[in-house]
Enzyme design. Structure first.
Site, PDB file in Angstrom:
ATOM      1  N   SER A  65      22.462  -6.375  45.228  1.00 27.85           N
ATOM      2  CA  SER A  65      23.382  -6.370  44.089  1.00 27.85           C
ATOM      3  C   SER A  65      24.223  -7.632  43.954  1.00 27.85           C
ATOM      4  O   SER A  65      24.885  -7.814  42.931  1.00 27.85           O
ATOM      5  CB  SER A  65      24.305  -5.153  44.163  1.00 27.85           C
ATOM      6  OG  SER A  65      23.608  -3.975  43.845  1.00 27.85           O
ATOM      7  N   LYS A  68      23.613  -9.604  40.890  1.00 29.85           N
ATOM      8  CA  LYS A  68      24.207  -9.196  39.616  1.00 29.85           C
ATOM      9  C   LYS A  68      25.277 -10.188  39.141  1.00 29.85           C
ATOM     10  O   LYS A  68      25.518 -10.297  37.932  1.00 29.85           O
ATOM     11  CB  LYS A  68      24.790  -7.793  39.746  1.00 29.85           C
ATOM     12  CG  LYS A  68      23.752  -6.726  40.066  1.00 29.85           C
ATOM     13  CD  LYS A  68      24.399  -5.396  40.424  1.00 29.85           C
ATOM     14  CE  LYS A  68      23.351  -4.357  40.810  1.00 29.85           C
ATOM     15  NZ  LYS A  68      23.949  -3.079  41.233  1.00 29.85           N
ATOM     16  N   TYR A 192      14.729  -6.483  36.984  1.00 34.00           N
ATOM     17  CA  TYR A 192      15.875  -6.037  37.796  1.00 34.00           C
ATOM     18  C   TYR A 192      15.500  -5.895  39.272  1.00 34.00           C
ATOM     19  O   TYR A 192      16.185  -6.417  40.154  1.00 34.00           O
ATOM     20  CB  TYR A 192      16.400  -4.717  37.234  1.00 34.00           C
ATOM     21  CG  TYR A 192      17.463  -4.072  38.087  1.00 34.00           C
ATOM     22  CD1 TYR A 192      18.768  -4.560  38.097  1.00 34.00           C
ATOM     23  CD2 TYR A 192      17.165  -2.976  38.892  1.00 34.00           C
ATOM     24  CE1 TYR A 192      19.736  -3.972  38.886  1.00 34.00           C
ATOM     25  CE2 TYR A 192      18.132  -2.379  39.680  1.00 34.00           C
ATOM     26  CZ  TYR A 192      19.419  -2.888  39.674  1.00 34.00           C
ATOM     27  OH  TYR A 192      20.378  -2.305  40.455  1.00 34.00           O
ATOM     28  N   TYR A 244      31.680  -1.314  44.323  1.00 33.72           N
ATOM     29  CA  TYR A 244      31.427   0.056  43.877  1.00 33.72           C
ATOM     30  C   TYR A 244      32.692   0.899  44.039  1.00 33.72           C
ATOM     31  O   TYR A 244      33.783   0.442  43.707  1.00 33.72           O
ATOM     32  CB  TYR A 244      30.230   0.660  44.629  1.00 33.72           C
ATOM     33  CG  TYR A 244      29.041  -0.259  44.672  1.00 33.72           C
ATOM     34  CD1 TYR A 244      28.465  -0.723  43.490  1.00 33.72           C
ATOM     35  CD2 TYR A 244      28.494  -0.703  45.878  1.00 33.72           C
ATOM     36  CE1 TYR A 244      27.370  -1.581  43.517  1.00 33.72           C
ATOM     37  CE2 TYR A 244      27.406  -1.557  45.906  1.00 33.72           C
ATOM     38  CZ  TYR A 244      26.855  -1.990  44.726  1.00 33.72           C
ATOM     39  OH  TYR A 244      25.780  -2.833  44.746  1.00 33.72           O
TER      40      TYR A 244
END
Length: 311
Positions: A65, A68, A192, A244
């Protein structure tokens, strides 16, 4: 205060090597389940161009991640503020792969760093590039930022994610039903999964993060990668949403913008001071590296680096 950064980094690496509680690797992605949890690396990229590092600094790991952050920068550079019509800027408070909020908020993800948000950002990129071109652009951007042409996608990790990413398939199709994702979900997910499977060392990742530490430049006097406004915006999102549902805890304990990945990496920024990368594969209960989180907390304590400290 003059800091002995080589000593601080070496000491923290030694302390992490002695830890017995190392968290659990992300076993829901089979390739990540095979990674040795005994590894740890820490690297700082400094204003003068030096990289100070200790531990397993030359081992490539799946950034997951953390990618991202870079896809968001590319999408903002290509589409500007229209990106925010697809994705919000608020912390989620839910696990990174949750579908709950999407149903309440008509398919619009809370922020670009949860899985749904990153899939929406990837879709935005694909409105300008074909899938292969998009991946090439992401890799070119990372190689430019880090000054290293060896950065590549790990095909085994990408395949492993595609074989097991059923929750992400659900997220993409759910957003497609609301028009947030406009492209073919399978193509969006292919890009992705592949950008999450990019492999980097802590040295490469610390250098790639320089543009966020130095107002969009690759060093205080280096070439400009993004605008100062974009760098500030991305740092703000990393501080509030980068970990998160553990983002508040990380801000409380470390006080630096950062982005984690389930491969065990954390990229962090001490504005004007250093770009930082830390890696240890074992994760805590909310999916952030246990030892990397601890190491960055100790680094912040020993350096005084914090966005909440007057300088």
């Amino acid at each position: 205060m003059d800091l002995d950064l080589p000593l601080i980094v070496t000491e923290i690496a030694a302390e992490m090597a002695a830890e017995t509680e190392r968290g659990a690797v992300a076993d829901y992605i089979p390739e990540l389940a095979r990674v040795d949890p005994g590894q740890f690396g820490l690297a700082l990229s400094l204003p003068d161009g030096r990289v100070i590092a200790a531990g397993d600094t030359e081992v490539p790991f799946s950034i997951q991640s953390i990618s991202k952050v870079f896809t968001l920068a590319l999408a903002l550079g290509r589409h500007g503020d229209s990106v925010w019509s697809r994705v919000g800027r608020e912390p989620s408070g839910d696990p990174f792969n949750s579908i709950v909020q999407l149903e309440h908020e008509r398919g619009k993800p809370r922020n670009p760093f949860i899985n749904a948000g990153a899939i929406a950002v990837t879709d935005a990129l694909l409105s300008h590039y074909a899938p292969r071109e998009a991946l090439g652009e992401i890799l070119r951007f990372l190689r430019y930022l880090s000054g290293d042409e060896d950065i590549a996608i790990d095909p085994a990790v990408a395949a492993s994610e595609q074989e097991t990413g059923f929750r992400n398939v659900a997220l993409a199709n759910f957003m497609r039903s609301y028009g947030i994702v406009t492209g073919e979900p399978a193509k969006v997910l292919g890009v992705y999964f592949h950008h999450c499977a990019i492999a980097m060392t802590v040295r490469q990742l610390a250098r790639a993060a320089r543009f966020l530490a130095f107002d969009g430049r690759l060093g205080p006097e280096g070439p400009r990668a993004v605008s100062p406004r974009m760098a500030r915006q991305i740092n703000a999102l990393m501080l509030t949403c980068g970990h998160y549902d553990g983002s508040g805890e990380f801000a409380f304990r470390v006080g630096l913008p950062g982005k984690s990945g389930v491969g065990g990496g954390i990229m962090a920024v001490a504005p004007g001071q250093a770009a930082i990368a830390c890696w240890s594969p074992g994760l805590n209960a909310v999916g952030n590296s246990l030892l990397a989180s601890t190491a960055l907390e100790r680094l912040a304590e020993r350096t005084g680096w914090s966005v909440f400290t007057a300088r």
